[in-house]
Scaffold this motif. Structure first.
Motif, PDB file in Angstrom:
ATOM      1  N   GLU A 168       1.946 -13.626   6.417  1.00 17.52           N
ATOM      2  CA  GLU A 168       2.027 -12.549   7.432  1.00 17.52           C
ATOM      3  C   GLU A 168       1.238 -11.536   6.965  1.00 17.52           C
ATOM      4  O   GLU A 168       0.881 -11.366   5.740  1.00 17.52           O
ATOM      5  N   LEU A 169       0.719 -10.570   7.999  1.00 17.20           N
ATOM      6  CA  LEU A 169      -0.139  -9.431   7.658  1.00 17.20           C
ATOM      7  C   LEU A 169       0.811  -8.575   6.731  1.00 17.20           C
ATOM      8  O   LEU A 169       0.321  -7.965   5.760  1.00 17.20           O
ATOM      9  N   GLY A 170       1.977  -8.165   6.761  1.00 21.24           N
ATOM     10  CA  GLY A 170       2.733  -7.535   5.991  1.00 21.24           C
ATOM     11  C   GLY A 170       2.775  -8.056   4.359  1.00 21.24           C
ATOM     12  O   GLY A 170       3.475  -7.583   3.624  1.00 21.24           O
ATOM     13  N   ASP A 171       2.460  -9.256   4.315  1.00 25.79           N
ATOM     14  CA  ASP A 171       2.298  -9.802   2.733  1.00 25.79           C
ATOM     15  C   ASP A 171       1.216  -9.210   2.024  1.00 25.79           C
ATOM     16  O   ASP A 171       1.233  -9.313   0.934  1.00 25.79           O
ATOM     17  N   SER A 172       0.329  -8.461   2.606  1.00 24.70           N
ATOM     18  CA  SER A 172      -0.930  -7.857   1.949  1.00 24.70           C
ATOM     19  C   SER A 172      -0.391  -6.967   1.116  1.00 24.70           C
ATOM     20  O   SER A 172       0.303  -5.881   1.373  1.00 24.70           O
ATOM     21  N   ALA A 173      -0.613  -7.281  -0.142  1.00 27.85           N
ATOM     22  CA  ALA A 173      -0.222  -6.283  -1.203  1.00 27.85           C
ATOM     23  C   ALA A 173      -1.016  -6.595  -2.634  1.00 27.85           C
ATOM     24  O   ALA A 173      -1.677  -7.571  -2.598  1.00 27.85           O
ATOM     25  N   LEU A 174      -0.412  -5.849  -3.481  1.00 26.46           N
ATOM     26  CA  LEU A 174      -0.773  -6.235  -4.987  1.00 26.46           C
ATOM     27  C   LEU A 174       0.287  -7.088  -5.472  1.00 26.46           C
ATOM     28  O   LEU A 174       1.502  -6.580  -5.483  1.00 26.46           O
ATOM     29  N   TYR A 175       0.052  -8.132  -6.108  1.00 32.07           N
ATOM     30  CA  TYR A 175       1.334  -8.938  -6.745  1.00 32.07           C
ATOM     31  C   TYR A 175       0.891  -8.769  -8.222  1.00 32.07           C
ATOM     32  O   TYR A 175      -0.055  -9.384  -8.777  1.00 32.07           O
ATOM     33  N   PRO A 194       0.621  -1.140   0.063  1.00 30.07           N
ATOM     34  CA  PRO A 194       0.033  -0.081   0.052  1.00 30.07           C
ATOM     35  C   PRO A 194       0.899   1.383  -0.067  1.00 30.07           C
ATOM     36  O   PRO A 194       1.570   1.518   0.855  1.00 30.07           O
ATOM     37  N   GLY A 195       0.468   2.194  -0.882  1.00 31.15           N
ATOM     38  CA  GLY A 195       1.231   3.317  -1.040  1.00 31.15           C
ATOM     39  C   GLY A 195       2.818   3.304  -1.206  1.00 31.15           C
ATOM     40  O   GLY A 195       3.566   4.207  -1.288  1.00 31.15           O
ATOM     41  N   GLN A 196       3.053   2.050  -1.805  1.00 29.59           N
ATOM     42  CA  GLN A 196       4.603   1.835  -2.281  1.00 29.59           C
ATOM     43  C   GLN A 196       4.813   1.553  -3.675  1.00 29.59           C
ATOM     44  O   GLN A 196       3.724   1.410  -4.416  1.00 29.59           O
ATOM     45  N   ASP A 197       5.911   1.551  -4.152  1.00 29.76           N
ATOM     46  CA  ASP A 197       6.249   1.389  -5.497  1.00 29.76           C
ATOM     47  C   ASP A 197       6.630   0.021  -5.637  1.00 29.76           C
ATOM     48  O   ASP A 197       6.814  -0.999  -4.859  1.00 29.76           O
ATOM     49  N   PRO A 198       6.438  -0.587  -6.968  1.00 27.88           N
ATOM     50  CA  PRO A 198       6.500  -2.189  -7.108  1.00 27.88           C
ATOM     51  C   PRO A 198       7.848  -2.398  -7.161  1.00 27.88           C
ATOM     52  O   PRO A 198       8.702  -1.800  -7.095  1.00 27.88           O
ATOM     53  N   GLN A 199       8.213  -3.594  -6.218  1.00 26.69           N
ATOM     54  CA  GLN A 199       9.333  -4.198  -5.795  1.00 26.69           C
ATOM     55  C   GLN A 199       9.511  -5.546  -6.684  1.00 26.69           C
ATOM     56  O   GLN A 199       8.511  -6.243  -6.438  1.00 26.69           O
ATOM     57  N   PHE A 200      10.590  -5.762  -7.640  1.00 29.07           N
ATOM     58  CA  PHE A 200      10.934  -6.950  -8.175  1.00 29.07           C
ATOM     59  C   PHE A 200      10.866  -8.298  -7.094  1.00 29.07           C
ATOM     60  O   PHE A 200      11.833  -8.028  -6.151  1.00 29.07           O
ATOM     61  N   LEU A 201      10.342  -9.183  -7.613  1.00 28.88           N
ATOM     62  CA  LEU A 201      10.554 -10.551  -6.652  1.00 28.88           C
ATOM     63  C   LEU A 201      11.553 -11.506  -7.238  1.00 28.88           C
ATOM     64  O   LEU A 201      12.481 -12.011  -6.664  1.00 28.88           O
ATOM     65  N   ILE A 202      11.034 -11.661  -8.617  1.00 22.23           N
ATOM     66  CA  ILE A 202      11.832 -12.991  -9.091  1.00 22.23           C
ATOM     67  C   ILE A 202      11.364 -13.045 -10.603  1.00 22.23           C
ATOM     68  O   ILE A 202      10.096 -12.529 -10.935  1.00 22.23           O
ATOM     69  N   SER A 203      12.239 -13.666 -11.296  1.00 20.33           N
ATOM     70  CA  SER A 203      11.783 -13.871 -12.701  1.00 20.33           C
ATOM     71  C   SER A 203      12.247 -15.346 -13.313  1.00 20.33           C
ATOM     72  O   SER A 203      13.261 -15.696 -12.640  1.00 20.33           O
ATOM     73  N   PHE A 204      11.698 -15.539 -14.390  1.00 20.59           N
ATOM     74  CA  PHE A 204      11.815 -16.833 -15.054  1.00 20.59           C
ATOM     75  C   PHE A 204      12.060 -16.654 -16.550  1.00 20.59           C
ATOM     76  O   PHE A 204      11.289 -15.977 -17.199  1.00 20.59           O
ATOM     77  N   TYR A 205      13.059 -17.258 -17.201  1.00 20.51           N
ATOM     78  CA  TYR A 205      13.249 -17.383 -18.595  1.00 20.51           C
ATOM     79  C   TYR A 205      13.411 -18.735 -19.209  1.00 20.51           C
ATOM     80  O   TYR A 205      14.071 -19.524 -18.447  1.00 20.51           O
ATOM     81  N   GLU A 206      12.361 -19.236 -20.048  1.00 19.06           N
ATOM     82  CA  GLU A 206      12.537 -20.400 -20.619  1.00 19.06           C
ATOM     83  C   GLU A 206      12.378 -21.557 -19.262  1.00 19.06           C
ATOM     84  O   GLU A 206      13.306 -22.456 -19.335  1.00 19.06           O
ATOM     85  N   LYS A 207      11.596 -21.271 -18.342  1.00 17.69           N
ATOM     86  CA  LYS A 207      11.427 -22.242 -17.310  1.00 17.69           C
ATOM     87  C   LYS A 207      12.452 -22.212 -16.282  1.00 17.69           C
ATOM     88  O   LYS A 207      12.389 -23.066 -15.369  1.00 17.69           O
ATOM     89  N   MET A 208      13.408 -21.376 -16.373  1.00 12.20           N
ATOM     90  CA  MET A 208      14.900 -21.263 -15.284  1.00 12.20           C
ATOM     91  C   MET A 208      14.529 -19.711 -14.601  1.00 12.20           C
ATOM     92  O   MET A 208      14.345 -18.767 -15.394  1.00 12.20           O
TER      93      MET A 208
END
Lengths: 110, 116
Positions: free
Chosen positions: B82-89, B39-53
């Protein structure tokens, strides 16, 4: 990835041209400059991307000076629906993770 | 044109429960990215996959895991919520189409996770 700095907020009126400037002093040779728009509770939407000089598409123009240490997103004749957060990102053009800094919250008033 | 599809759109979970978010990339896109926006924050990168890796990793908690399947869709699994996981994904996808600006990098509409 180069750090970017933008104004936190801007106000405008319908029909005006809005220019949002982004500073990216540490931009690398291979970096492109990309702008995204985000409405509340929606995913960021690509607006425009450029490397140098000027780029124009159907929604915006991007001005990049020769030293590439800054860029300006220009939105012609804004409307109420342009009220959103605008993010300037710097990185390689072929994708990869996007590092979002603090965007600019543009408020367009009637 | 086809867009990035995320499901579910909304999810309510209790603390310590698990959640699975799904992402279906644009056809012919081979790379999927996950972002978290509090809430009220900028998007934060979590993880990415390329060709299933896994291709890159950001600030993703150890309680979270993700994978990309043979049909290129991806799932983000979140445990011990956790409560802090509430966010837009948000999920995004891109393809190695050099003819397209920004390699067609496109975001989905997101999943709003609420942990209570």
């Amino acid at each position: 990835l180069a750090k970017t700095t933008q104004p936190i907020s801007m106000d405008s009126y319908e029909g005006q041209e809005v220019n949002i400037t982004c500073s990216h002093n540490n931009i690398a040779t291979n970096d492109y400059i990309t702008w995204y728009q985000q409405f509340p509770s929606q995913g960021p939407r690509f607006i425009i991307q450029g490397y140098k000089t000027k780029v124009t598409n159907e929604v915006a123009s991007l001005f990049i000076p020769a030293d590439r240490k800054s860029s300006t997103l220009s939105l012609p004749r804004v409307s109420l629906s342009d009220t959103a957060v605008y993010y300037c990102l710097v990185g390689e053009s072929q994708g990869g993770k996007l590092i979002f800094g603090q965007g600019t919250e543009l408020s367009v008033k009637p | 044109a086809a867009g990035v599809i995320q499901s579910p759109r909304h999810l309510i979970k209790e603390k310590r429960e698990t959640a699975t978010l799904k992402c279906y990339p644009i056809p012919r896109h081979d790379t999927v990215y996950w972002y978290q926006q509090g809430p009220g924050q900028d998007p934060q990168f979590l993880i990415s996959f390329y060709e299933k890796m896994q291709s890159d990793k950001g600030s993703i908690p150890d309680r979270f895991s993700a994978q990309q399947f043979s049909d290129y869709h991806s799932e983000l699994n979140m445990s011990s919520l956790e409560l802090g996981d509430s966010a837009l994904y948000f999920c995004a996808s891109s393809g190695m189409d050099r003819g397209r600006t920004n390699y067609g990098y496109t975001f989905g509409s997101g999943t709003r996770l609420t942990v209570v």
